[in-house]
Design a protein around this motif. Structure first.
Motif, mmCIF file in Angstrom:
data_model
loop_
_atom_site.group_PDB
_atom_site.id
_atom_site.type_symbol
_atom_site.label_atom_id
_atom_site.label_comp_id
_atom_site.label_asym_id
_atom_site.label_seq_id
_atom_site.Cartn_x
_atom_site.Cartn_y
_atom_site.Cartn_z
ATOM 1 N N ILE A 66 0.822 -1.206 0.000
ATOM 2 C CA ILE A 66 0.000 0.000 0.000
ATOM 3 C C ILE A 66 0.862 1.263 0.000
ATOM 4 O O ILE A 66 1.808 1.371 0.774
ATOM 5 C CB ILE A 66 -0.908 0.038 1.262
ATOM 6 C CG1 ILE A 66 -1.698 -1.250 1.440
ATOM 7 C CG2 ILE A 66 -1.813 1.260 1.260
ATOM 8 C CD1 ILE A 66 -2.774 -1.500 0.444
ATOM 9 N N GLY A 67 0.497 2.226 -0.846
ATOM 10 C CA GLY A 67 1.044 3.574 -0.773
ATOM 11 C C GLY A 67 2.382 3.785 -1.428
ATOM 12 O O GLY A 67 2.904 2.935 -2.140
ATOM 13 N N ILE A 68 2.928 4.946 -1.165
ATOM 14 C CA ILE A 68 4.133 5.412 -1.833
ATOM 15 C C ILE A 68 5.343 4.520 -1.572
ATOM 16 O O ILE A 68 6.159 4.290 -2.450
ATOM 17 C CB ILE A 68 4.420 6.882 -1.459
ATOM 18 C CG1 ILE A 68 5.402 7.469 -2.439
ATOM 19 C CG2 ILE A 68 4.862 7.046 -0.035
ATOM 20 C CD1 ILE A 68 5.286 8.953 -2.579
ATOM 21 N N CYS A 69 5.462 3.981 -0.374
ATOM 22 C CA CYS A 69 6.567 3.079 -0.035
ATOM 23 C C CYS A 69 6.131 1.613 -0.056
ATOM 24 O O CYS A 69 6.883 0.741 0.363
ATOM 25 C CB CYS A 69 7.175 3.453 1.316
ATOM 26 S SG CYS A 69 8.168 4.957 1.246
ATOM 27 N N GLN A 70 4.916 1.361 -0.541
ATOM 28 C CA GLN A 70 4.389 0.002 -0.699
ATOM 29 C C GLN A 70 4.549 -0.821 0.579
ATOM 30 O O GLN A 70 5.174 -1.872 0.614
ATOM 31 C CB GLN A 70 5.037 -0.694 -1.884
ATOM 32 C CG GLN A 70 4.646 -0.086 -3.229
ATOM 33 C CD GLN A 70 3.197 -0.382 -3.583
ATOM 34 O OE1 GLN A 70 2.905 -1.434 -4.123
ATOM 35 N NE2 GLN A 70 2.290 0.529 -3.284
ATOM 36 N N ILE A 71 3.927 -0.332 1.655
ATOM 37 C CA ILE A 71 3.973 -1.019 2.941
ATOM 38 C C ILE A 71 3.071 -2.244 2.864
ATOM 39 O O ILE A 71 1.885 -2.142 2.545
ATOM 40 C CB ILE A 71 3.519 -0.082 4.088
ATOM 41 C CG1 ILE A 71 4.304 1.241 4.064
ATOM 42 C CG2 ILE A 71 3.629 -0.790 5.430
ATOM 43 C CD1 ILE A 71 5.802 1.116 4.152
ATOM 44 N N ASN A 72 3.644 -3.402 3.168
ATOM 45 C CA ASN A 72 2.917 -4.659 3.043
ATOM 46 C C ASN A 72 1.922 -4.830 4.178
ATOM 47 O O ASN A 72 2.171 -4.415 5.309
ATOM 48 C CB ASN A 72 3.906 -5.824 3.020
ATOM 49 C CG ASN A 72 3.246 -7.118 2.612
ATOM 50 O OD1 ASN A 72 2.594 -7.763 3.420
ATOM 51 N ND2 ASN A 72 3.402 -7.485 1.358
ATOM 52 N N THR A 73 0.818 -5.490 3.868
ATOM 53 C CA THR A 73 -0.235 -5.709 4.859
ATOM 54 C C THR A 73 0.227 -6.591 6.020
ATOM 55 O O THR A 73 -0.439 -6.612 7.055
ATOM 56 C CB THR A 73 -1.494 -6.324 4.212
ATOM 57 O OG1 THR A 73 -1.119 -7.474 3.439
ATOM 58 C CG2 THR A 73 -2.208 -5.321 3.329
#
Length: 160
Positions: A66-73
């Motif tokens: 998710i998001g700009i830094c692609q934070i994983n769920t």
């Protein structure tokens, strides 16, 4: 009030793209803001609403980034509901969480950039992946490391 609601997302996006969030988050966690920007470029092309889908070899969905830094769920539980919601909704907070994850990876793997980037991207260092003969994930990490290094060079050439 409706004008304010329209202006706030634009202001957040401006601050993020101008480097403010990278500088602030990097300073807070002791991470290079240039590295944070390179990760955001490699992960999402700096798109705040980016969503990545991670699938198992059989095609089933394992997790989302998710998001700009692609934070994983997978980080949702550690962050808790309130901080997870902020990670999803705020590009600047997403950069902070990216810096927090990088700081944890650096504590675990030292200053070896390839090991830290592999940890950020896969949850394991590159050498750990190779020892376990997890070649598919190691190859993914290798390509990711190359993308981030390329973005670092592009940013440094542009004079960030």
């Amino acid at each position: 009030m409706s004008r304010l609601k329209a202006i706030i997302p634009c202001l957040i996006l401006y601050l993020l793209l101008s480097g403010f969030c990278y500088e602030d988050a990097g300073s807070y966690y002791g991470i290079s803001p240039v590295l944070l920007k390179a990760i955001a470029r490699a992960e999402s092309q700096e798109k705040p609403n980016a969503i990545g889908i991670n699938r198992a070899p059989d095609g089933t969905v394992k997790s989302y980034d998710i998001g700009i830094c692609q934070i994983n769920t997978v980080w949702r539980k550690a962050l808790g509901p309130q901080r997870w919601a902020m990670t999803v909704q705020s590009p600047c907070y997403n950069a902070y969480i990216g810096a927090w994850i990088l700081a944890q990876c650096r504590m675990d793997h030292g200053d070896n950039l390839s090991e830290v980037l592999s940890c950020y991207n896969t949850g394991r260092s590159y050498s750990q992946l190779m020892k376990k003969r997890n070649y598919r994930t190691a190859w993914k990490a290798y390509r990711y490391i190359a993308r981030v290094r390329n973005e670092l060079q592009n940013i440094q050439r542009s004079g960030y």
